[in-house]
Design an enzyme around this catalytic site. Sequence first.
Site, short mmCIF file in Angstrom:
data_model
loop_
_atom_site.label_atom_id
_atom_site.label_comp_id
_atom_site.label_asym_id
_atom_site.label_seq_id
_atom_site.Cartn_x
_atom_site.Cartn_y
_atom_site.Cartn_z
N LYS A 135 45.17 -9.94 12.70
CA LYS A 135 45.63 -8.82 13.54
C LYS A 135 44.97 -7.52 13.13
CE LYS A 135 50.01 -7.84 11.23
NZ LYS A 135 51.39 -8.21 11.21
N ARG A 136 44.43 -7.46 11.94
CA ARG A 136 43.74 -6.23 11.54
C ARG A 136 42.36 -6.14 12.17
NH1 ARG A 136 45.23 -7.62 6.84
NH2 ARG A 136 47.47 -7.33 6.96
#
Length: 478
Positions: free
Chosen positions: A241-242
């Site tokens: 998700k980063r």
Amino acid sequence: MAEISLRTRFAPSPTGMFHVGGARSALFNWALAQQRPDGVFVLRIEDTDAARNRPEWTEGIVRALAWLGIAESDSHFEGPYFQSAYQPKHREAAESLYSAGRAYYCDCTREQVQERRDNPNLGYDGFCRDRGLGPGAGRALRFRVPEGGPTVIDDQIRGRVEFENEHIEDFVIARADGSPLYVLANVVDDIEMRITQVIRGEEHLSNTPKQQLLWEALGQRPPSWAHLPVIVNEKRQKLSKRRDKVALESYQDEGYLPEAMVNYLMLLGWSPGGDREIMPFTEMVPLFRVEDVNKSSAFFDEKKLRAFNGEYIRALSEEEFVERCQPWLAAGPWFPENFDADLFARIAPLAQSRIAVLSEIITNVDFLFLDAPVEDPQSWTKAMKPGVGSEMLGSTLAAFGDPSLSWDAATLKATLEEIAASHGLKLGKAQAPVRVAVTGRTVGLPLFESLELLGRERVQERLRTALAKLDAEEGAEE
Ligand code: GLU
């Protein structure tokens, strides 16, 4: 013998974001549940981590599922259930394992365990196994992993996966304060909810032997297990998700159609066979078999998803397309006063055949609803080459000013072709200053249809404004 009913589940831990990988797990479970009249899809919110848990996150999950077509109102849907509400059951299960001798109390501190082991990776050493400790302060409850032999997971995707019991530590199932651990809660809930089929991400496979042992120790037949392959980006890295766009919501906001998204997600590790890829979910349901899911990692190819979406957009009826564009149009600065639904309906087919995601509608039609075209200095400089810019704008303005000129795309095109030829220019080059003057951009929908729709007066006004701006610029340079 009556067939055992099929009960699947989707058990997200709320995190505030709905991951595309979660969406795929949900869809695979949903597809199976849909195959049988009595098939059930249970939604269980694993909310025991109170610190990381907010009601709006649960709402977000329910909304995301509904967007994918997994609707609470469907007869196959059950829940949502909340793991936190089952805590008494988790405690009961821990106690019953203790009473049956399948779990024991342990008062070792982490430091003591570490001191006794030269290799920290080995985990707990079983020191308290036979000490016969009862419950008490500072004592955790550990599961007594059977000695000898492997625990065999019969995974529907991976086949037989063996875990040597000697490598599974006697893991904690309840903390010293009596609170049950997640590994136990997850199993107890699945038992309570009579789950027969677990389909989840590969990252859970390492916990599965412990869970299977718990199922057995609690006197239950374990469910069928299926661990889905990881989803990777173009560099073959697990989606994160980063780094990657993983939130279902961001695709929704960009204007991916749920049916295209669902279609694409279903193909992450599975295929309906043949070379058909574009297929509505309802047609996939009877074909879906969890045994056919691939074990190698699945590439999330955003380009392909875009192409899928474009195809789905083109397959919509004109009315449907207009309808689907509304949320984006309604978010524009022109809404509602300067929005003209009839005008939009007339230009919509030109956009429908060209855009890949619905949000792109904005840059394609904003020139119709804004008082003045957007200002984009780069497009301006690119199109308004010295000489060409003012020459073209001037001649076009003169020609369009003729009141006997019929205002339709074909005539406008013929007129501009003539002007281009008289300046010794190709049409493509010659029309760039006109396009930028009128729409603000160098690329967009077919120019002559756009001019026709914008109307004689507004086109002339924009040409005049652009010409004046250009003259002022050129004047300033001299
Ligand atoms: N709550 C877990 C997760 O969100 C799912 C565990 C499971 O499916 O068993 O990853």
